[in-house]
Design a protein around this motif. Structure first.
Motif, PDB file in Angstrom:
ATOM      1  N   ARG A 141      -5.112   8.163  -4.633  1.00 58.80           N
ATOM      2  CA  ARG A 141      -5.267   9.368  -5.096  1.00 58.80           C
ATOM      3  C   ARG A 141      -4.122  10.229  -4.462  1.00 58.80           C
ATOM      4  O   ARG A 141      -3.601  10.097  -3.732  1.00 58.80           O
ATOM      5  N   PRO A 142      -3.444  11.059  -5.382  1.00 59.63           N
ATOM      6  CA  PRO A 142      -2.230  11.890  -5.091  1.00 59.63           C
ATOM      7  C   PRO A 142      -2.462  12.985  -3.704  1.00 59.63           C
ATOM      8  O   PRO A 142      -3.898  13.345  -3.509  1.00 59.63           O
ATOM      9  N   ARG A 143      -1.575  12.816  -2.776  1.00 58.34           N
ATOM     10  CA  ARG A 143      -1.744  13.674  -1.697  1.00 58.34           C
ATOM     11  C   ARG A 143      -0.364  14.283  -1.342  1.00 58.34           C
ATOM     12  O   ARG A 143      -0.413  15.149  -0.290  1.00 58.34           O
TER      13      ARG A 143
ATOM     14  N   LEU B 273       3.425  10.517  -9.447  1.00 58.86           N
ATOM     15  CA  LEU B 273       2.823  10.781 -10.776  1.00 58.86           C
ATOM     16  C   LEU B 273       1.898  12.090 -10.910  1.00 58.86           C
ATOM     17  O   LEU B 273       1.552  12.316 -12.112  1.00 58.86           O
ATOM     18  N   GLY B 274       1.434  12.000  -9.700  1.00 60.95           N
ATOM     19  CA  GLY B 274       0.128  13.155  -9.786  1.00 60.95           C
ATOM     20  C   GLY B 274      -1.184  12.779 -10.600  1.00 60.95           C
ATOM     21  O   GLY B 274      -1.951  13.452 -10.831  1.00 60.95           O
TER      22      GLY B 274
ATOM     23  N   ASP C 281       0.780  -1.315  -0.016  1.00 60.45           N
ATOM     24  CA  ASP C 281      -0.056  -0.089   0.068  1.00 60.45           C
ATOM     25  C   ASP C 281       0.965   1.309   0.118  1.00 60.45           C
ATOM     26  O   ASP C 281       0.293   2.112  -0.722  1.00 60.45           O
ATOM     27  N   TRP C 282       1.863   1.395   0.800  1.00 63.32           N
ATOM     28  CA  TRP C 282       2.689   2.437   0.752  1.00 63.32           C
ATOM     29  C   TRP C 282       3.344   2.787  -0.746  1.00 63.32           C
ATOM     30  O   TRP C 282       3.437   3.818  -0.850  1.00 63.32           O
ATOM     31  N   MET C 283       3.857   1.596  -1.268  1.00 63.76           N
ATOM     32  CA  MET C 283       4.391   2.056  -2.580  1.00 63.76           C
ATOM     33  C   MET C 283       3.465   2.427  -3.619  1.00 63.76           C
ATOM     34  O   MET C 283       3.518   3.321  -4.663  1.00 63.76           O
ATOM     35  N   ALA C 284       2.172   1.962  -3.726  1.00 68.57           N
ATOM     36  CA  ALA C 284       0.920   2.240  -4.278  1.00 68.57           C
ATOM     37  C   ALA C 284       0.829   3.743  -4.127  1.00 68.57           C
ATOM     38  O   ALA C 284       0.633   4.627  -5.182  1.00 68.57           O
ATOM     39  N   GLN C 285       0.720   4.340  -2.927  1.00 76.46           N
ATOM     40  CA  GLN C 285       0.247   5.765  -2.509  1.00 76.46           C
ATOM     41  C   GLN C 285       1.600   6.400  -3.032  1.00 76.46           C
ATOM     42  O   GLN C 285       1.268   7.516  -3.603  1.00 76.46           O
TER      43      GLN C 285
END
Length: 531
Positions: A509-511, A463-464, A453-457
């Motif tokens: 989603r990007p944060r 990438l934005g 999950d950390w890598m996916a986020q």
């Protein structure tokens, strides 16, 4: 008519009595009606799909139900041979023996339930065997192998790359199959002798498996064949002029066939009954299909041993000006769908190296907890060029770099930097895709590393854009199941198979803020220059 059974019914894994019609929603769904008619007319025994997934570090057999439900999995590791720096080899006999063992374990007593076999495989890896004896002549040269870098450089110096790229969509790099074939002919006496006798067979891994399964049928599907440097993207079969350029005898190569359809038939001796082989597809194309990237512009990224991003390019042959690749995504009845591709050679293998080479972690799963345990990497940056740099750089001579070390650097910083390198490499690819007129609006990810999950986020942040991950991340096998299901007539099209067999997804989603993103990318570019 006979009785009706819903396609979503888990009982569908049982053999279907003749005359029984499978429907969905009481038969009101047009897709289900057409699928049911197709299946009844084929007359096969069952509706399960057996997928053989011959990867780089392991080989597996997965039994799927017709709705994509996972029934059974068997897996065996493959021995990695590193005889010299930059050389990577497999034992082709071991690939076959362990794949067969997995298949028998996955099938169990359910051979009669299987409608078809699908095969997906590590691409570009070259196997050489004797057509008469069926025995491997040398160790397989794996896609990661860099031993032909000098030969590729020589062809570039002679000015051949522009024409080769225009015809095949590929660049002159050791990654691809043709130069590996040439190396075996030049350096292995058994391979050279078989060629002189007319007994030599070259093939990629799916070709080798089909040869063993299907009474020595010598075929290769278009998706794998398009990775050899020997198949023009607009031609049906391997090209004699390209074979001459690379010094590969045309007669040693397989016949190019579709990715899905009636492709071959597995001999009765292996599983107790003959089973049609109806899906053959390279692993990255298979993952693209398994992610349902079936419309123009849809993009997936697979994070396994390496990282591979493909964007569906429809029926238009890709023409990259930013050192991306054009490849065949799928082929049915001779009609091709293409993809534009970028590849980073090292992804999950970096984590494996941290575990097995350096002993920093005990398991890949440990990296997520380590990454979360600190606020940042402490300016540590890893450029994972352990097998050179892939797209868009294509530098086979590049070597890995760990930059920004200090006394504050420890296991957590190195683990986090390793995961961050996945987003950094992917950002380089995204920039090249956008420059080629193929910007990403969303990235669908899969592969073993995608479960992190950390890598996916982090991918979404860097990438934005939104990053989507299916609940079932092993979409490489699922794509081969789609192909086999369509090939045998369970579904009329890949779109129908995807609608029925693909599961739920989760969106990241990007944060991150733009300044933080820019700071990280600046450190990455500095470290990249050192590689």
């Amino acid at each position: 008519m006979g009785s009706e059974m819903c396609i979503r019914d888990r009982a569908m894994s049982l053999p279907m009595p003749m005359g029984t019609r499978r429907v969905e929603c009481g038969g009101t769904c047009l897709r289900c009606l057409s699928s049911a008619r197709s299946r009844v007319t084929t007359g096969f025994m069952g509706e399960n799909i057996l997928v053989l997934d011959a990867g780089t570090t392991s080989t597996r057999a997965i039994l799927f139900a017709a709705d994509g439900a996972l029934i059974r999995v068997a897996q065996r590791d493959l021995t990695q041979h590193y005889p010299r720096p930059g050389w990577v080899e497999h034992d082709a006999g071991e690939i076959w023996d362990r794949t067969l063992a997995c298949a028998r374990e996955a099938i169990g007593d359910d051979a009669d339930s299987i409608a078809a076999i699908g095969i997906t495989n590590q691409r570009e890896t070259v196997v050489a065997w004797d057509k008469k004896s069926g025995q491997p002549l040398a160790r397989a040269i794996v896609w990661q192998d860099r031993r032909t870098a000098e030969f590729c450089a020589g062809l570039k110096d002679q000015g051949h790359e522009p024409d080769v790229q225009a015809r095949t969509g590929l660049l002159l790099d050791p990654y691809f199959s043709a130069t590996k074939m040439r190396w075996l002919l030049d350096h292995d006496e058994a391979v050279r002798g078989a060629s002189e006798r007319g007994d030599l067979a070259f093939g990629t891994v799916e070709s080798w498996l089909v040869f063993n399964l299907a009474e020595r049928a010598h075929v290769s599907d278009a998706s794998n064949a398009s990775r050899t440097l020997l198949l023009p993207l607009d031609e049906e079969q391997f090209d004699p002029a390209l074979c001459e350029l690379f010094g590969v005898p045309r007669e040693s190569l397989p016949r190019v066939v579709d990715t899905h359809g009636a492709l071959a038939e597995c001999s009765e001796e292996w599983f107790g009954r003959a089973i049609p082989i109806c899906g053959l597809v390279g692993d990255q194309q298979s993952a693209t299909i398994g992610q349902a990237c079936l419309e123009f512009g849809q993009t997936k990224g697979t994070y396994g041993t390496g990282a591979f991003v493909l964007t569906n390019n429809g029926r238009t042959i890709p023409r990259s000006t930013h050192r991306l690749l054009g490849t065949v995504l799928s082929q049915r009845d001779g009609e091709r769908v293409y993809a534009i591709e970028g590849a980073a050679f090292v992804a999950g293998s970096l984590i494996q190296w941290l575990r097995d080479g350096l002993g920093l972690i005990e398991s890949a799963a440990e990296t997520e907890d380590l990454a979360r345990s600190i606020p940042d990497s402490g300016e540590v940056v890893i450029v994972p060029a352990l097998a050179g740099l892939g797209a868009p750089h294509w530098l086979p001579q590049a070597r890995g770099v760990i930059a920004g070390l200090s006394f504050a650097s420890g296991r957590a910083q190195l683990a986090r930097a390793a995961l961050e390198s996945m987003a950094h490499q992917t950002h380089d690819l995204a920039t090249a895709f956008a420059a080629d007129g193929a910007p990403w609006s969303m990235l669908r990810i899969d592969g073993g590393m995608a479960a992190n999950d950390w890598m996916a986020q982090d991918l979404a942040d860097m990438l934005g854009i939104d990053v989507e991950r299916p609940d079932f991340v092993e979409t490489t096998a699922l794509g081969a199941a789609f192909c086999a299901a369509v090939g045998v007539g369970l579904y009329p099209s890949l779109e129908d198979a995807a609608q029925a067999m693909r599961g739920k997804t989760r969106c990241f989603r990007p944060r991150i803020d733009e300044d933080a993103r820019a700071e990280r990318l600046a450190r990455w570019r500095k470290a990249l220059a050192a590689a």
